[in-house]
Design an enzyme around this catalytic site. Structure first.
Site, PDB file in Angstrom:
ATOM      1  N   ASP A 110      41.261   0.483 -22.337  1.00  8.04           N
ATOM      2  CA  ASP A 110      39.843   0.859 -22.238  1.00  8.04           C
ATOM      3  C   ASP A 110      39.114   0.840 -23.574  1.00  8.04           C
ATOM      4  O   ASP A 110      38.078   1.483 -23.736  1.00  8.04           O
ATOM      5  CB  ASP A 110      39.680   2.256 -21.603  1.00  8.04           C
ATOM      6  CG  ASP A 110      40.261   2.339 -20.214  1.00  8.04           C
ATOM      7  OD1 ASP A 110      39.825   1.552 -19.350  1.00  8.04           O
ATOM      8  OD2 ASP A 110      41.166   3.153 -19.982  1.00  8.04           O
ATOM      9  N   GLY A 151      37.774  -1.882 -24.898  1.00 11.07           N
ATOM     10  CA  GLY A 151      36.676  -2.838 -24.846  1.00 11.07           C
ATOM     11  C   GLY A 151      37.102  -4.288 -24.966  1.00 11.07           C
ATOM     12  O   GLY A 151      36.347  -5.124 -25.476  1.00 11.07           O
ATOM     13  N   GLY A 205      37.332  -6.482 -22.636  1.00  2.53           N
ATOM     14  CA  GLY A 205      36.460  -7.332 -21.840  1.00  2.53           C
ATOM     15  C   GLY A 205      35.173  -7.693 -22.550  1.00  2.53           C
ATOM     16  O   GLY A 205      34.745  -8.854 -22.557  1.00  2.53           O
ATOM     17  N   ALA A 225      43.939  -4.213 -14.040  1.00  4.03           N
ATOM     18  CA  ALA A 225      43.066  -4.282 -15.208  1.00  4.03           C
ATOM     19  C   ALA A 225      41.625  -3.968 -14.797  1.00  4.03           C
ATOM     20  O   ALA A 225      41.209  -4.259 -13.676  1.00  4.03           O
ATOM     21  CB  ALA A 225      43.142  -5.665 -15.844  1.00  4.03           C
ATOM     22  N   HIS A 237      38.282  -4.521 -16.973  1.00  8.90           N
ATOM     23  CA  HIS A 237      37.590  -4.917 -18.193  1.00  8.90           C
ATOM     24  C   HIS A 237      36.101  -5.056 -17.894  1.00  8.90           C
ATOM     25  O   HIS A 237      35.673  -6.010 -17.234  1.00  8.90           O
ATOM     26  CB  HIS A 237      38.158  -6.229 -18.729  1.00  8.90           C
ATOM     27  CG  HIS A 237      39.621  -6.154 -19.065  1.00  8.90           C
ATOM     28  ND1 HIS A 237      40.358  -7.245 -19.468  1.00  8.90           N
ATOM     29  CD2 HIS A 237      40.481  -5.099 -19.068  1.00  8.90           C
ATOM     30  CE1 HIS A 237      41.604  -6.863 -19.698  1.00  8.90           C
ATOM     31  NE2 HIS A 237      41.700  -5.576 -19.446  1.00  8.90           N
ATOM     32  N   THR A 283      53.364   1.198 -18.776  1.00  6.04           N
ATOM     33  CA  THR A 283      53.139   0.201 -17.745  1.00  6.04           C
ATOM     34  C   THR A 283      54.347  -0.737 -17.670  1.00  6.04           C
ATOM     35  O   THR A 283      55.108  -0.860 -18.627  1.00  6.04           O
ATOM     36  CB  THR A 283      51.873  -0.617 -18.048  1.00  6.04           C
ATOM     37  OG1 THR A 283      51.662  -1.569 -17.004  1.00  6.04           O
ATOM     38  CG2 THR A 283      51.997  -1.359 -19.375  1.00  6.04           C
ATOM     39  N   ARG A 290      40.534  10.673 -20.276  1.00  2.72           N
ATOM     40  CA  ARG A 290      40.639  11.639 -21.364  1.00  2.72           C
ATOM     41  C   ARG A 290      40.054  11.057 -22.650  1.00  2.72           C
ATOM     42  O   ARG A 290      40.138   9.852 -22.896  1.00  2.72           O
ATOM     43  CB  ARG A 290      42.106  12.021 -21.563  1.00  2.72           C
ATOM     44  CG  ARG A 290      42.742  12.573 -20.304  1.00  2.72           C
ATOM     45  CD  ARG A 290      44.259  12.390 -20.279  1.00  2.72           C
ATOM     46  NE  ARG A 290      44.925  13.175 -21.313  1.00  2.72           N
ATOM     47  CZ  ARG A 290      46.209  13.021 -21.620  1.00  2.72           C
ATOM     48  NH1 ARG A 290      46.957  12.109 -20.993  1.00  2.72           N
ATOM     49  NH2 ARG A 290      46.750  13.768 -22.567  1.00  2.72           N
ATOM     50  N   LEU A 350      30.704   1.934 -31.516  1.00  6.53           N
ATOM     51  CA  LEU A 350      30.173   2.456 -32.768  1.00  6.53           C
ATOM     52  C   LEU A 350      28.827   3.143 -32.565  1.00  6.53           C
ATOM     53  O   LEU A 350      28.437   3.989 -33.373  1.00  6.53           O
ATOM     54  CB  LEU A 350      30.045   1.330 -33.796  1.00  6.53           C
ATOM     55  CG  LEU A 350      31.380   0.846 -34.376  1.00  6.53           C
ATOM     56  CD1 LEU A 350      31.200  -0.463 -35.126  1.00  6.53           C
ATOM     57  CD2 LEU A 350      31.988   1.902 -35.285  1.00  6.53           C
TER      58      LEU A 350
END
Length: 425
Positions: free
Chosen positions: A13, A15, A17, A43, A45, A240, A304, A331
């Site tokens: 998670d 980023g 994608g 997945a 993405h 996984t 989380r 950011l």
């Protein structure tokens, strides 16, 4: 050619994608194809186009919204035909009606079926409070079944031979019902009809197809999940059933006599879906810093959130063999939040720890022992400062891409990166 491998250095998670989408839509070189090299339909993405269109990519490459960019599902991908068809329908609604026409699938790719999914959910439910955090899509069961019954594991190429496919699916169904008598499974004939229709619709290819792709134009290899969830180097058992490092992509490139730049993706803060070690988790951030495209999942559990963790990221770099450059996402969140912190070291039973030991690949007992240690670890914090500068100095890797939002238009390239690891030619 300038091929690239995109891998998440965290728990997923981060980023991947949106970075792949930028490389395809606005990157430094035109991209011909996206190759998926691990994971499967679990997945997620997320890609947001500048005009607001949003799609969560699972099996198609995250560059599909860019016209002409192809997707190739390599032999390391676990292909779920029913979910792939549903994904194609959503892409068509967004204007990418030719997604299937731009797709190729390696004949040796394992198939994930409704029987794998049923076994996955039954097994995870039986664990009760000791759940591992599965996505409930059957990916782990697909891998486990292929290891236990290699000659009976259905593969993409079997979708062109209904008789063989029926035998394989019947055996799979019977084994699942033997283990989980109450499992809700569909009729074999229905699955055969759906999977043979898939075999007629997609272009099934051999391994040499990827070699031609690599000679035709620039290719982006898109990873799934994150290095900290790797099946061999992650914090067992909260991992996984997939190699989430660069290894699978490098194998494919080596076979073709090609090389690629390794690009590691990191959030400006840490996240994790489901149970398992997360030393810098901050419950206040989890409740106060929602993620638009990630939320509670019935199988994964809570999404989380925690502070930037250089100890975990250094470990990810070590087990992955380094990267050529970093892409830092979210950011914009770091700019808006003044309460985000930085962890350079842990404290375990009163002793400082600045680096995690890298064990032998496949030593799951050693990885589980490391997990138990991490469950007792406490972060040693300091102010975050500028996350880009912090990551460059703390990890010794140049940040080549900065992301201040979900779209390709929100990305900013940095100065040219200094030499970094590439795959061997």
């Amino acid at each position: 050619m300038t091929h690239r491998i995109v891998v998440d250095l965290g728990y997923g998670d981060a980023g991947k994608g949106t970075v792949v989408d930028w490389l395809c839509a606005r990157g430094p070189e035109p991209v011909h194809a996206v190759v998926r090299f691990n994971g499967g339909a679990q997945a997620a993405h997320n890609v947001v186009a500048p005009d607001g269109r949003h799609h969560t990519f699972a099996q198609f490459g995250s560059g599909t919204l860019t016209p002409g960019v192809r997707t190739h599902l390599s032999r390391f991908m676990l292909v779920e035909p029913l979910a792939l068809a549903a994904e194609a329908r959503h892409l068509a609604a967004l204007g990418a009606a030719d997604a299937f026409d731009r797709l190729t699938v390696d004949v040796d790719a394992l198939l994930t079926t409704p029987y794998h999914r049923a076994a996955n959910r039954a097994r995870e439910s039986a664990r009760g409070a000791a759940r591992h955090g599965s996505c409930g899509m059957g990916v782990g069961e697909t891998m486990a079944y292929s290891l236990e019954h290699p000659d009976d594991a259905p593969r993409a190429g079997d979708c062109t031979t209904p008789g063989r496919l029926r035998r394989l699916l019947s055996a799979l169904r019977d084994r699942v019902l033997d283990a989980f008598p109450e499992a809700d499974v569909p009729d074999v004939d229905d699955c055969v009809d759906a999977f043979t229709a898939f075999g007629e619709r997609v272009r099934l290819v051999g391994g040499d197809h990827l070699h031609r792709l690599l000679r035709t134009g620039n290719v982006v290899f898109e990873g799934a999940q994150g290095v900290l969830l790797d099946e061999w180097h992650g914090f067992h058992p909260y991992t996984t059933w997939s190699t989430t490092t660069f290894a699978n992509a490098e194998t494919l490139l080596d076979e073709a006599g090609a090389s690629a730049v390794r690009l590691g993706v990191v959030r400006a803060y840490m996240t994790r879906h489901g149970p398992g070690p997360f030393v810098t988790e901050d419950p206040a951030l989890t409740t106060d810093l929602p993620d638009r495209h990630n939320a509670f999942g019935p199988w994964q559990g809570t999404f989380r959130v925690g502070h930037l963790d250089l100890v975990a990221l250094r470990y990810a770099l070590a087990v992955a063999g380094g990267v050529g450059e970093l892409a830092v996402t979210h950011l914009d969140v770091a700019r808006a939040r003044r309460d985000l912190l930085l962890c350079r070291a842990y404290e375990i039973d009163g002793d400082p720890l600045g680096a995690l030991p890298v064990g032998r690949a496949g030593d799951l007992e050693g990885q589980e022992a490391l997990t138990h240690r991490l469950m007792k670890a406490r972060p040693v914090y300091e102010p975050l400062g500028d996350p880009v500068e912090t990551l460059e100095t703390g990890l010794g890797v140049n940040v080549g891409l900065r992301s201040y939002g979900p779209t390709a238009a929100d990305k900013v390239t940095a100065r040219p990166s200094r030499p970094g690891p590439t795959t061997r030619r």
